[in-house]
Design a protein around this motif. Structure first.
Motif, PDB file in Angstrom:
ATOM      1  N   PRO A 240       0.810  -1.233   0.000  1.00 10.54           N
ATOM      2  CA  PRO A 240       0.000   0.000   0.000  1.00 10.54           C
ATOM      3  C   PRO A 240       0.836   1.272   0.000  1.00 10.54           C
ATOM      4  O   PRO A 240       0.336   2.337  -0.357  1.00 10.54           O
ATOM      5  N   LEU A 241       2.083   1.181   0.388  1.00  9.57           N
ATOM      6  CA  LEU A 241       2.898   2.390   0.498  1.00  9.57           C
ATOM      7  C   LEU A 241       3.682   2.708  -0.767  1.00  9.57           C
ATOM      8  O   LEU A 241       4.346   3.752  -0.849  1.00  9.57           O
ATOM      9  N   LEU A 242       3.606   1.839  -1.748  1.00 12.60           N
ATOM     10  CA  LEU A 242       4.443   2.010  -2.944  1.00 12.60           C
ATOM     11  C   LEU A 242       4.233   3.345  -3.678  1.00 12.60           C
ATOM     12  O   LEU A 242       5.201   3.923  -4.164  1.00 12.60           O
ATOM     13  N   PRO A 243       2.997   3.835  -3.786  1.00 17.69           N
ATOM     14  CA  PRO A 243       2.847   5.120  -4.495  1.00 17.69           C
ATOM     15  C   PRO A 243       3.659   6.239  -3.854  1.00 17.69           C
ATOM     16  O   PRO A 243       4.230   7.077  -4.553  1.00 17.69           O
ATOM     17  N   TRP A 244       3.721   6.247  -2.519  1.00 16.51           N
ATOM     18  CA  TRP A 244       4.451   7.322  -1.853  1.00 16.51           C
ATOM     19  C   TRP A 244       5.938   7.033  -1.811  1.00 16.51           C
ATOM     20  O   TRP A 244       6.745   7.954  -1.823  1.00 16.51           O
TER      21      TRP A 244
END
Lengths: 202, 227
Positions: B14-18
């Motif tokens: 879930p943190l990949l975009p940031w």
């Protein structure tokens, strides 16, 4: 358009530039001046946020008059409530939070997407450069974003188009951080469906 | 550990975009970076996320071509900075309703004070709620701040005044002051004011009020009987 303010992305394909700490401190200073009634400081803040808010609100509506109205409603609150800014978040988080609340009211948002956004791009013949794969994705991304429900759209827009982190998004959306992560999780899946075929060219 | 079912993967994904934008803080960043090094699925997703960020950057450049005019928008806002918060800025949607109410009240010139205020409040209040930013004091006069006019002043508010939506505060003050009222209460959530003018001055004050274009309604209120 002034380029002295934060948040304007450099040309090129990098991620949205996060406002550097110095620029955020500068905005906080201007906001303090606004709280003291300084109209020139207010105008600086207004001109700096105008293009950012246009980009942000342009993802939620195409009506230019409505975008202007929401921006002015937002900045009027900034003018009147500058004294209430306590520095616990970035100025941009505070301003975007106000803008989002105004936008929700103005657009009477229910949890449904508006129709797909083919009008987002100027209606002109694409140049050879614009045929490039990255541009094709850009075009389709703008349309795909318009197909997302509001809450997911907010997270996506703030992440990709405004370079914000999940903490800032949670503050603007007034929801827990885990909710932001969940919304992004689902939004990413939806975007992949809407952008079917683009991913294979990675 | 290229295990897509692992806890590390469930946390990192879930943190990949940031992470792709360099917008993760210390612990998150370390955790995601460590996991991505050994996860092919996350590496592929990361490449995709970078493309999305890049596409958004291109879109930013293009969309800057046709922005609304900042000078015109600012020029529209600047006059409003002077207005104090209490007077509504935006016209009500249905001034016809107010006009009809004023007509009705004119035909029933003497009303019990509380009843008149109730009528004004019930009929008019919904029109003023469109932009109630509840946490902003600027709208206190419009919506949440004055839920009811409160008890009719014991001294006898004897005149009710309703102004046209959008009347500048300075005009409201000037017009109310010219009545010579001893006491002024309001505005209610309906935008109504109750004045104590006194019998001697009332007729003249009503005439002057009704001559003002900004005054939608000016009516005497029957004094409440002392019990």
């Amino acid at each position: 358009m002034q380029q002295t303010m934060t948040g304007l992305a450099p040309a090129g394909n990098g991620p949205a530039a996060a406002p550097p700490a110095r620029a955020d401190a500068e905005e906080a200073l201007w906001l303090a001046q606004v709280a003291a009634g300084d109209r020139q400081a207010f105008e600086r803040l207004y001109r700096g946020y105008f293009p950012r808010l246009v980009r942000f609100l342009g993802r939620m509506t195409h009506s230019t008059p409505l975008i202007e109205e929401i921006i002015n409603d937002t900045m009027l609150v900034v003018w009147r409530r500058a004294g209430s800014y306590d520095g616990s978040s970035k100025v941009s988080t505070w301003v975007f939070g106000i803008a989002w609340r105004k936008a929700k009211k103005a657009l009477a948002m229910v949890d449904e997407p508006v129709e797909s956004d083919d009008a987002a791009w100027p209606d002109e013949q694409p140049s050879p450069e614009q045929q490039a794969l990255a541009d094709q994705l850009a075009r389709r991304l703008a349309g795909a974003v318009a197909g997302l429900p509001w809450a997911q759209r907010l997270a996506v827009v703030l992440t990709y188009f405004h370079g914000m982190d999940y903490g800032e998004i949670a503050a603007i959306a007034e929801c827990p951080v885990n909710t932001v992560k969940t919304r992004m999780f689902h939004a990413r899946r939806r975007l992949k469906q809407l952008l079917a075929g683009e991913e294979d060219d990675s | 550990m290229n295990n897509p079912d692992s806890h590390e993967h469930a946390t990192a994904w879930p943190l990949l975009p940031w992470h792709a934008a360099g917008r993760l803080g210390g612990a998150d960043e370390a955790q995601v970076a460590a996991h991505v090094r050994t996860c092919a699925a996350c590496q592929a997703e990361l490449a995709w996320q970078r493309r999305l960020h890049g596409a958004a950057a291109i879109d930013r450049e293009v969309s800057e071509v046709s922005t609304p005019d900042v000078d015109a928008a600012l020029a529209r806002l600047l006059p409003l900075l002077d207005e104090p918060a209490r007077v509504p800025r935006r016209p009500a949607r249905a001034p016809a309703v107010l006009a009809a109410l004023a007509d009705w009240l004119r035909r029933a010139p003497l009303l019990p004070a509380a009843f008149a205020l109730l009528m004004v409040g019930l009929s008019v209040a919904p029109l003023w709620q469109r932009d109630g930013e509840q946490d902003s004091e600027q709208y206190a006069g419009q919506t949440g701040g004055y839920r009811a006019l409160g008890p009719v002043p014991a001294a006898g508010g004897d005149t009710a005044v309703v102004f046209r939506p959008g009347t500048p505060a300075a005009d409201v003050r000037r017009i109310l002051a010219a009545t010579g009222a001893g006491a002024v209460h309001g505005p209610s959530s309906a935008g109504a004011w109750v004045l104590s003018i006194g019998a001697a001055r009332q007729a003249g004050a009503l005439a002057r009020l009704r001559a003002e274009p900004a005054v939608l309604m000016a009516e005497p209120l029957e004094a409440r009987e002392e019990r």
